[in-house]
Design a protein around this motif. Structure first.
Motif, PDB file in Angstrom:
ATOM      1  N   THR A  68     -77.953 -19.536   3.561  1.00  0.00           N
ATOM      2  CA  THR A  68     -78.679 -18.463   4.240  1.00  0.00           C
ATOM      3  C   THR A  68     -79.617 -17.723   3.283  1.00  0.00           C
ATOM      4  O   THR A  68     -80.562 -17.077   3.716  1.00  0.00           O
ATOM      5  N   HIS A  69     -79.346 -17.821   1.978  1.00  0.00           N
ATOM      6  CA  HIS A  69     -80.221 -17.117   1.047  1.00  0.00           C
ATOM      7  C   HIS A  69     -81.587 -17.766   0.948  1.00  0.00           C
ATOM      8  O   HIS A  69     -82.532 -17.165   0.479  1.00  0.00           O
ATOM      9  N   ARG A  70     -81.694 -19.026   1.352  1.00  0.00           N
ATOM     10  CA  ARG A  70     -82.977 -19.726   1.306  1.00  0.00           C
ATOM     11  C   ARG A  70     -83.394 -20.141   2.712  1.00  0.00           C
ATOM     12  O   ARG A  70     -83.997 -21.184   2.912  1.00  0.00           O
ATOM     13  N   ALA A  71     -83.027 -19.289   3.685  1.00  0.00           N
ATOM     14  CA  ALA A  71     -83.222 -19.625   5.099  1.00  0.00           C
ATOM     15  C   ALA A  71     -84.682 -19.883   5.454  1.00  0.00           C
ATOM     16  O   ALA A  71     -84.961 -20.533   6.458  1.00  0.00           O
ATOM     17  N   LEU A  72     -85.620 -19.385   4.634  1.00  0.00           N
ATOM     18  CA  LEU A  72     -87.043 -19.582   4.934  1.00  0.00           C
ATOM     19  C   LEU A  72     -87.695 -20.575   3.976  1.00  0.00           C
ATOM     20  O   LEU A  72     -88.923 -20.661   3.915  1.00  0.00           O
ATOM     21  N   TYR A  73     -86.853 -21.333   3.259  1.00  0.00           N
ATOM     22  CA  TYR A  73     -87.415 -22.311   2.328  1.00  0.00           C
ATOM     23  C   TYR A  73     -88.294 -23.312   3.082  1.00  0.00           C
ATOM     24  O   TYR A  73     -87.920 -23.809   4.142  1.00  0.00           O
TER      25      TYR A  73
END
Ligand code: C5P
Length: 217
Positions: free
Chosen positions: A2-7
């Motif tokens: 979730t910490h890189r949900a917009l990767y």
């Protein structure tokens, strides 16, 4: 993760005021500090997005991981936002001047002792409306902001329809929001209204970035 949900996503953010010249030394502007837009750009980047931040004249540090493009006028902002497309989402937070001087004077306007000069205004391009109507280049999610001093929700719903965007983040700027560190917003979508508690602009940014990540899937 979730910490890189917009990767892998590209998001264009506009922020700050615009500055519309009257003559070489004078301009029309507004009280926008750029804080909320910069915080949003930073929060989106923190979730892994590639962020293009088109910024009017503000004195703020560029958030980590954000590509910043500085502009002055609404027309420059419109061109920079257009150049930044395609994008998965556009978040138009800038307080764009609605009008500019019809013709900026080439030389400083002088005091003559006669009647004061009149200032003829002309309408600026509506960047949010243009992005919302960009056809195949339209981002899947277009988010606008609405700074209102009265009938906040009513105006926000009308703005959603008029601009053709997907969400409006509406806030009441009758108090100390502009230039202040906190914001109380309503998220207005086709599905209805969500009113968020008053919180620091950074927290509004984080929450909005998470909502954008969910919406983009
Ligand atoms: O019409 P109004 O200025 O109230 O709408 C606010 C929203 O529209 C904001 O998202 C702002 O960034 C955007 N806007 C724009 N270009 C304009 C005027 C407003 O993108 N010329």
């Amino acid at each position: 993760d979730t910490h890189r949900a917009l990767y892998g996503r590209h998001i264009v953010v506009s922020a700050g005021p615009t500055r519309e010249p009257i003559d070489p030394v004078r301009y029309i502007a507004n009280r926008s500090s750029g804080q909320q837009g910069f915080a949003i750009a930073g929060a989106l980047a923190a979730l892994g997005a590639r962020v293009t931040l088109v910024a009017g004249p503000v004195s703020l540090e560029t958030p980590a991981g954000v590509e910043r493009i500085d502009v002055e006028t609404a027309r420059e902002m419109a061109a920079a936002v257009d150049d930044a497309l395609p994008a998965d989402a556009a978040v138009m937070v800038a307080a764009v001047a609605d009008w500019r001087a019809e013709a900026a004077a080439e030389h400083k306007i002088k005091k003559t002792g006669d009647a004061p000069p009149t200032l003829a205004l002309t309408e600026n391009p509506d960047i949010l409306a243009r992005v919302s109507a960009a056809g195949p280049r339209r981002p899947a999610l277009v988010v606008g902001f609405a700074a209102e001093t009265d009938n906040v929700l009513e105006h926000a719903r009308a703005k959603l329809a008029k601009k053709g965007c997907d969400w409006i983040v509406a806030n009441d700027v009758s108090g100390d929001v502009m230039g202040g560190t906190e914001n109380a917003v309503h998220l207005v979508t086709a599905d209805g209204v969500e009113s968020w508690d008053r919180m620091p602009k950074g927290a509004v940014a984080t929450r909005l970035a998470e909502r954008i990540a969910t919406a983009l899937g």
